[in-house]
Enzyme design. Structure first.
Site, PDB file in Angstrom:
ATOM      1  N   GLU A  39     -26.897  27.907 -22.173  1.00 35.17           N
ATOM      2  CA  GLU A  39     -26.975  27.656 -23.608  1.00 35.17           C
ATOM      3  C   GLU A  39     -28.301  26.980 -23.918  1.00 35.17           C
ATOM      4  O   GLU A  39     -28.840  26.262 -23.093  1.00 35.17           O
ATOM      5  CB  GLU A  39     -25.826  26.726 -24.052  1.00 35.17           C
ATOM      6  CG  GLU A  39     -24.427  27.207 -23.711  1.00 35.17           C
ATOM      7  CD  GLU A  39     -23.956  28.356 -24.565  1.00 35.17           C
ATOM      8  OE1 GLU A  39     -24.557  28.629 -25.623  1.00 35.17           O
ATOM      9  OE2 GLU A  39     -22.968  28.991 -24.176  1.00 35.17           O
ATOM     10  N   CYS A  48     -27.632  32.448 -32.146  1.00 34.06           N
ATOM     11  CA  CYS A  48     -27.467  32.878 -30.758  1.00 34.06           C
ATOM     12  C   CYS A  48     -27.630  34.404 -30.685  1.00 34.06           C
ATOM     13  O   CYS A  48     -27.706  35.067 -31.725  1.00 34.06           O
ATOM     14  CB  CYS A  48     -26.100  32.436 -30.239  1.00 34.06           C
ATOM     15  SG  CYS A  48     -24.715  33.395 -30.896  1.00 34.06           S
TER      16      CYS A  48
END
Length: 183
Positions: A39, A48
C-alpha cells in the site's frame, strides 16, 4: 494545478498504532508490515489502482480531501485491520485459524473487502460462495492458503501487484507451523 503528494512511513504508522492501541490486533506485526508494503502511505488522498479514493495505508472509508496526521492514519490503520479481522472471524472461521492463515486472510479482507473474499458471481449471474470460504468453513487451512492466489483482480483487471501480494501471503500462510504438523 496538481496536488502535492505528502507521503508517510508505513513503519512509523504501524509502530505508532501498536503504541497507541497495544494488543488490539491479532494480526502479527510481521504480517502488518507485509500488508503495508503493498500500500502507499500518504497523508494526502489519492486514487488507488481500482480508482477508489484512499488515504494513509490503503484506507478507503470516508476519505476527506485534506492533509491527515500520522495519529489519524494510525487510527485508520487499526480500525481497517480490525474490520478485516472481524470479517475473518465472522465469515472464515477465524477463531480456529492458525496464526499465519489468519494473517493472510486478514490481508485479503483488508485489500478486497469481506464480500470480495467470500462471494463471486458465476456465469449464471448468481452470487456463490468462494472455494476459499468453503475451505475455511471446513477447517481446510492448507486449502485456504492455496486459494489465496485466486484473488488477483481489481476493477475487473488482473494486477501484477496483487499477483505478487497474494503469492507472498500464500507462501506465508503455508509456512505456518500448524500446517507443517498437520501433514
Amino acid at each position: 494545478m496538481k496536488k502535492r503528494i505528502i507521503a508517510c512511513s508505513t513503519a512509523v504508522i504501524i509502530s505508532l498504532a501498536a503504541t497507541l492501541w497495544p494488543q488490539t490486533l491479532r494480526t502479527s506485526p510481521e504480517a502488518q508490515q507485509m500488508m503495508a508494503k503493498y500500500e502507499d502511505c500518504r497523508k494526502t488522498p489519492y486514487y488507488c489502482p481500482a480508482g477508489v479514493l484512499t488515504v494513509g495505508i490503503g484506507s478507503t472509508g470516508k476519505v476527506q480531501d485534506r492533509l491527515h496526521s500520522e495519529g489519524e492514519i494510525a487510527e485508520r490503520w487499526v480500525n481497517d485491520v480490525m474490520r478485516a479481522e472481524k470479517c475473518v472471524n465472522r465469515e472464515f472461521n477465524g477463531a480456529a485459524a492458525p496464526p499465519r492463515v489468519f494473517d493472510s486472510m486478514t490481508d485479503g479482507a483488508f485489500n478486497l473487502g469481506c464480500t470480495g473474499l467470500a462471494w463471486y458471481t458465476n456465469k449464471q449471474l448468481k452470487k456463490v460462495r468462494t472455494t476459499l470460504w468453503r475451505n475455511a468453513q471446513a477447517g481446510d487451512w492448507r486449502g485456504v492458503c492455496e486459494r489465496l492466489p485466486d484473488f488477483v483482480n481489481a476493477a475487473g483487471k488482473k494486477l501484477p501487484g496483487l499477483v505478487k501480494r497474494r503469492a507472498e501471503f500464500s507462501e506465508w500462510c503455508l509456512s505456518d507451523p500448524a500446517l507443517k504438523v498437520a501433514r
